[in-house]
Motif scaffolding. Sequence first.
Motif, PDB file in Angstrom:
ATOM      1  N   GLU A 123      -1.967 -16.120   5.344  1.00  0.00           N
ATOM      2  CA  GLU A 123      -2.623 -14.835   5.615  1.00  0.00           C
ATOM      3  C   GLU A 123      -3.790 -14.975   6.589  1.00  0.00           C
ATOM      4  OE1 GLU A 123      -1.451 -12.090   4.993  1.00  0.00           O
ATOM      5  OE2 GLU A 123      -0.187 -12.223   3.211  1.00  0.00           O
ATOM      6  N   TYR A 124      -4.427 -16.147   6.605  1.00  0.00           N
ATOM      7  CA  TYR A 124      -5.529 -16.397   7.537  1.00  0.00           C
ATOM      8  C   TYR A 124      -5.242 -17.702   8.295  1.00  0.00           C
ATOM      9  CZ  TYR A 124      -8.223 -12.853   4.984  1.00  0.00           C
ATOM     10  OH  TYR A 124      -8.672 -11.687   4.407  1.00  0.00           O
ATOM     11  N   PRO A 125      -4.291 -17.664   9.239  1.00  0.00           N
ATOM     12  CA  PRO A 125      -3.894 -18.904   9.912  1.00  0.00           C
ATOM     13  C   PRO A 125      -4.890 -19.403  10.954  1.00  0.00           C
ATOM     14  CG  PRO A 125      -2.671 -17.034  10.806  1.00  0.00           C
ATOM     15  CD  PRO A 125      -3.477 -16.506   9.651  1.00  0.00           C
ATOM     16  N   ASN A 126      -5.721 -18.523  11.485  1.00  0.00           N
ATOM     17  CA  ASN A 126      -6.646 -18.902  12.552  1.00  0.00           C
ATOM     18  C   ASN A 126      -8.017 -19.262  11.990  1.00  0.00           C
ATOM     19  OD1 ASN A 126      -4.681 -18.329  14.571  1.00  0.00           O
ATOM     20  ND2 ASN A 126      -5.171 -16.145  14.375  1.00  0.00           N
ATOM     21  N   PRO A 127      -8.732 -20.165  12.662  1.00  0.00           N
ATOM     22  CA  PRO A 127     -10.040 -20.614  12.140  1.00  0.00           C
ATOM     23  C   PRO A 127     -11.022 -19.460  11.979  1.00  0.00           C
ATOM     24  CG  PRO A 127      -9.297 -22.035  13.929  1.00  0.00           C
ATOM     25  CD  PRO A 127      -8.368 -20.857  13.924  1.00  0.00           C
ATOM     26  N   ILE A 128     -11.769 -19.489  10.896  1.00  0.00           N
ATOM     27  CA  ILE A 128     -12.874 -18.561  10.666  1.00  0.00           C
ATOM     28  C   ILE A 128     -14.151 -19.376  10.730  1.00  0.00           C
ATOM     29  CG2 ILE A 128     -13.970 -16.938   9.064  1.00  0.00           C
ATOM     30  CD1 ILE A 128     -11.207 -16.427   7.846  1.00  0.00           C
ATOM     31  N   LEU A 129     -15.001 -19.108  11.714  1.00  0.00           N
ATOM     32  CA  LEU A 129     -16.261 -19.830  11.884  1.00  0.00           C
ATOM     33  C   LEU A 129     -17.383 -18.973  11.309  1.00  0.00           C
ATOM     34  CD1 LEU A 129     -15.752 -21.186  15.516  1.00  0.00           C
ATOM     35  CD2 LEU A 129     -15.281 -22.338  13.342  1.00  0.00           C
TER      36      LEU A 129
ATOM     37  N   GLY B 276      -1.036  -7.788  -8.542  1.00  0.00           N
ATOM     38  CA  GLY B 276      -2.252  -7.359  -7.858  1.00  0.00           C
ATOM     39  C   GLY B 276      -3.321  -8.426  -7.784  1.00  0.00           C
ATOM     40  N   LEU B 277      -3.505  -9.180  -8.864  1.00  0.00           N
ATOM     41  CA  LEU B 277      -4.546 -10.203  -8.811  1.00  0.00           C
ATOM     42  C   LEU B 277      -4.166 -11.315  -7.835  1.00  0.00           C
ATOM     43  CD1 LEU B 277      -3.982 -13.046 -10.639  1.00  0.00           C
ATOM     44  CD2 LEU B 277      -4.124 -11.400 -12.491  1.00  0.00           C
ATOM     45  N   ASN B 278      -2.857 -11.513  -7.626  1.00  0.00           N
ATOM     46  CA  ASN B 278      -2.433 -12.485  -6.618  1.00  0.00           C
ATOM     47  C   ASN B 278      -2.559 -11.932  -5.206  1.00  0.00           C
ATOM     48  OD1 ASN B 278      -1.242 -15.182  -7.711  1.00  0.00           O
ATOM     49  ND2 ASN B 278      -0.612 -13.627  -9.200  1.00  0.00           N
ATOM     50  N   VAL B 279      -2.419 -10.630  -5.046  1.00  0.00           N
ATOM     51  CA  VAL B 279      -2.727 -10.007  -3.749  1.00  0.00           C
ATOM     52  C   VAL B 279      -4.194 -10.248  -3.416  1.00  0.00           C
ATOM     53  CG1 VAL B 279      -2.969  -7.807  -2.526  1.00  0.00           C
ATOM     54  CG2 VAL B 279      -0.903  -8.271  -3.855  1.00  0.00           C
ATOM     55  N   MET B 280      -5.073 -10.071  -4.398  1.00  0.00           N
ATOM     56  CA  MET B 280      -6.494 -10.335  -4.185  1.00  0.00           C
ATOM     57  C   MET B 280      -6.742 -11.812  -3.891  1.00  0.00           C
ATOM     58  SD  MET B 280      -8.522  -7.859  -6.888  1.00  0.00           S
ATOM     59  CE  MET B 280     -10.119  -8.320  -6.182  1.00  0.00           C
ATOM     60  N   ARG B 281      -6.006 -12.674  -4.577  1.00  0.00           N
ATOM     61  CA  ARG B 281      -6.140 -14.119  -4.313  1.00  0.00           C
ATOM     62  C   ARG B 281      -5.900 -14.438  -2.840  1.00  0.00           C
ATOM     63  NH1 ARG B 281      -1.998 -17.702  -3.786  1.00  0.00           N
ATOM     64  NH2 ARG B 281      -0.498 -16.346  -4.858  1.00  0.00           N
ATOM     65  N   LEU B 282      -4.880 -13.801  -2.263  1.00  0.00           N
ATOM     66  CA  LEU B 282      -4.552 -14.062  -0.864  1.00  0.00           C
ATOM     67  C   LEU B 282      -5.479 -13.332   0.097  1.00  0.00           C
ATOM     68  CD1 LEU B 282      -0.655 -13.920  -1.106  1.00  0.00           C
ATOM     69  CD2 LEU B 282      -2.102 -15.958  -0.909  1.00  0.00           C
ATOM     70  N   PHE B 283      -6.136 -12.277  -0.383  1.00  0.00           N
ATOM     71  CA  PHE B 283      -7.029 -11.507   0.482  1.00  0.00           C
ATOM     72  C   PHE B 283      -8.353 -12.238   0.713  1.00  0.00           C
ATOM     73  CE2 PHE B 283     -10.314  -8.188   1.097  1.00  0.00           C
ATOM     74  CZ  PHE B 283      -9.842  -7.652   2.280  1.00  0.00           C
ATOM     75  N   ILE B 284      -8.818 -13.003  -0.265  1.00  0.00           N
ATOM     76  CA  ILE B 284     -10.089 -13.719  -0.139  1.00  0.00           C
ATOM     77  C   ILE B 284      -9.845 -15.012   0.635  1.00  0.00           C
ATOM     78  CG2 ILE B 284     -12.034 -14.751  -1.359  1.00  0.00           C
ATOM     79  CD1 ILE B 284     -11.799 -11.761  -1.830  1.00  0.00           C
ATOM     80  N   PRO B 285     -10.474 -15.196   1.809  1.00  0.00           N
ATOM     81  CA  PRO B 285     -10.255 -16.431   2.573  1.00  0.00           C
ATOM     82  C   PRO B 285     -10.795 -17.649   1.831  1.00  0.00           C
ATOM     83  CG  PRO B 285     -11.268 -14.717   3.934  1.00  0.00           C
ATOM     84  CD  PRO B 285     -11.360 -14.250   2.513  1.00  0.00           C
TER      85      PRO B 285
ATOM     86  N   THR C 265       2.151 -15.171   0.813  1.00  0.00           N
ATOM     87  CA  THR C 265       1.980 -13.928   1.569  1.00  0.00           C
ATOM     88  C   THR C 265       2.028 -12.747   0.614  1.00  0.00           C
ATOM     89  OG1 THR C 265       4.344 -13.567   1.987  1.00  0.00           O
ATOM     90  CG2 THR C 265       3.130 -14.916   3.589  1.00  0.00           C
ATOM     91  N   VAL C 266       1.314 -11.699   0.973  1.00  0.00           N
ATOM     92  CA  VAL C 266       1.328 -10.480   0.163  1.00  0.00           C
ATOM     93  C   VAL C 266       2.695  -9.816   0.232  1.00  0.00           C
ATOM     94  CG1 VAL C 266       0.337  -8.161  -0.043  1.00  0.00           C
ATOM     95  CG2 VAL C 266      -1.153 -10.129   0.342  1.00  0.00           C
ATOM     96  N   ARG C 267       3.342  -9.906   1.371  1.00  0.00           N
ATOM     97  CA  ARG C 267       4.679  -9.300   1.491  1.00  0.00           C
ATOM     98  C   ARG C 267       5.625  -9.898   0.448  1.00  0.00           C
ATOM     99  NH1 ARG C 267       8.331  -6.504   4.427  1.00  0.00           N
ATOM    100  NH2 ARG C 267       6.772  -5.692   5.888  1.00  0.00           N
ATOM    101  N   SER C 268       5.604 -11.196   0.255  1.00  0.00           N
ATOM    102  CA  SER C 268       6.514 -11.820  -0.708  1.00  0.00           C
ATOM    103  C   SER C 268       6.220 -11.347  -2.132  1.00  0.00           C
ATOM    104  CB  SER C 268       6.422 -13.343  -0.619  1.00  0.00           C
ATOM    105  OG  SER C 268       5.113 -13.808  -0.909  1.00  0.00           O
ATOM    106  N   ILE C 269       4.957 -11.073  -2.439  1.00  0.00           N
ATOM    107  CA  ILE C 269       4.601 -10.566  -3.765  1.00  0.00           C
ATOM    108  C   ILE C 269       5.158  -9.161  -3.964  1.00  0.00           C
ATOM    109  CG2 ILE C 269       2.677  -9.812  -5.222  1.00  0.00           C
ATOM    110  CD1 ILE C 269       1.021 -12.081  -3.994  1.00  0.00           C
TER     111      ILE C 269
END
Length: 604
Positions: A403-409, A367-376, A264-268
Amino acid sequence: MKTRNTLIILLGFITYFALQLVLRGYEHTKSHPSINEAIIQKFNDYYNYDAKIDKFKNYKFNFTSDVTKLKGLALTNPGYIEGSTTNSEASKYADDWIKHGGYSADEPELQAAVRHFFDPTKTEGSRYLTNRGTYWEGVYPNPRTDAIEWALGDTYKGESNIWSFRIGKASMILALTEKDTNKRKEHLASAYRCLGETLHNTADMGCPPHTRNDSHAAPLGYSGGWILGSPDPYEELFTPAQTENYKDNIPDPGLKSYFSSCQTVRSINERLASFTNSNFFTNETINGMGVQNYIAINKDGKYSAPLLQNLEYLPESFSFVKKFPSGREIILARDQSYFRFRGYPYIDKRAANSQASELVPNIINAGLNVMRLFIPHLDIEMKKTDDISDTLEINVKHISDSEYPNPILYEGPIYFKVNNKMHDSVLIIEKGKFKGVLPFQIKNNDMISAMIIMPGFKISTEKELKIKMNPLWGVWHIKEILDDSNDPAAPKKGTVFSGTKFYQVLSNGYVKITNLDGSGLMQLKIENSGLSFTISGSNATQSYLQNGNLNSDQEKWSATTSSNYKSGTNDYYRKYTSTGSRDAITSKVQKKLDTDDFLSIFKN
């Protein structure tokens, strides 16, 4: 009493406008965009070349080189208070939107300033700024919102932030499920601006005065700030040059390991804030034993770490230093007074620069790990349904995470490479699934890969799919030349005929041959041996035989074709030289195959 109330109201207005230079975390028009830019560059390099993690094994990032303009809302008129700023439509590249978010996060400046503090030593719900560093602070309203909840929008107090990480993720999902190109770009512009504003928070969590309950108002800047405020040296002396100088320093190994495992970004951002708070002073929160025992100037600044007595003291430079796990020795404070006497500890330009050398690389790694979590995490799977036809299945699978727990179709374009060359055709996929024929012709032994191309990144199938199918399958532009016939009703020898047919090879040893509109269906036997083929059919009155060979790239074939038939009591034949090409025939010929009439008897 009336005069006193008037002065208080006047002081409130002055506060609103003076605070434009108060607590604004580095200089937000330059320093924050420069930090975001360094994060983007490091992210591109790290996940393209250095760290091929499973999530990104089929991704290619090009945030720094993508030339697709994205239209969205940008901050075009900065201001001090709510209602004084303006967002207008603008077009920017993906990386420019992220850098813009580093700037826009500090607008409007007063409200942004008091929401950009996070003290990890306080209890949850009270980690916001409460300290009043000057006699006039407190006149302006305190939203009682800490920096991380505001940036992430993950609490009820942060929900009103329309450029939060939560909104950014929602915009990214909309971009990945939108088939309309222009709308997809608008969603991405919003997503990347929100990411930039979140990275602003990450940078603040690597800035000591933002992780301590230490208001550092500086309406007159660093040199004159003491008149109306209490400027923090690190905050005021930081420049983009320090980002450039220290962006390639190695980060703290413990932090690097922790950040890379975060889900999670919060933990970072919370961990970075804890690191900064426990390892660095601000000018008004220095505690411990120097020449004497010192207590922080700030009444809210009695922190348990660091303490002066736990640091190494270098008398030749009057410096309190700490050696970090990165191997760097950092000046946390100095105490040189007049005539080389020791005095009250402080942070000066030399100490601030030293601290930046440790903080900048850790901010960038966070920051690069924030980006890692931002990209599904999406995977593209492509497979053939059988070894005969040209039918394929494509599935775009979303691998859920915290960060993205629900399905993305995924809905939108799928692009293709055929034999290592980009193909012009595009397939629009719906609900992440496709089964059918691609919008272009494929042939046996073609190597095909599918990809999703978004401004900033590309996702490809893990491996190329090698097409296994009968080499005759597909559309053929056929030319026949009549070589010989004993039928007096036949056209003259040398007559050229042409037609376009679709060959569908069946699993039962037959081939269906139709016009492109599906009409004129005929079904004949087929035998293959490598690139050689025989197509035949016969009944009581007619027989058809074609023996041919495909060339090595299976783009053309040549054959001898014969048709034998009865007319009354007479036996006749016609013989042809036949050729087929996947490219259209442009020469002037009769636009109907002579054999069509003879083959009509084999219609199924």
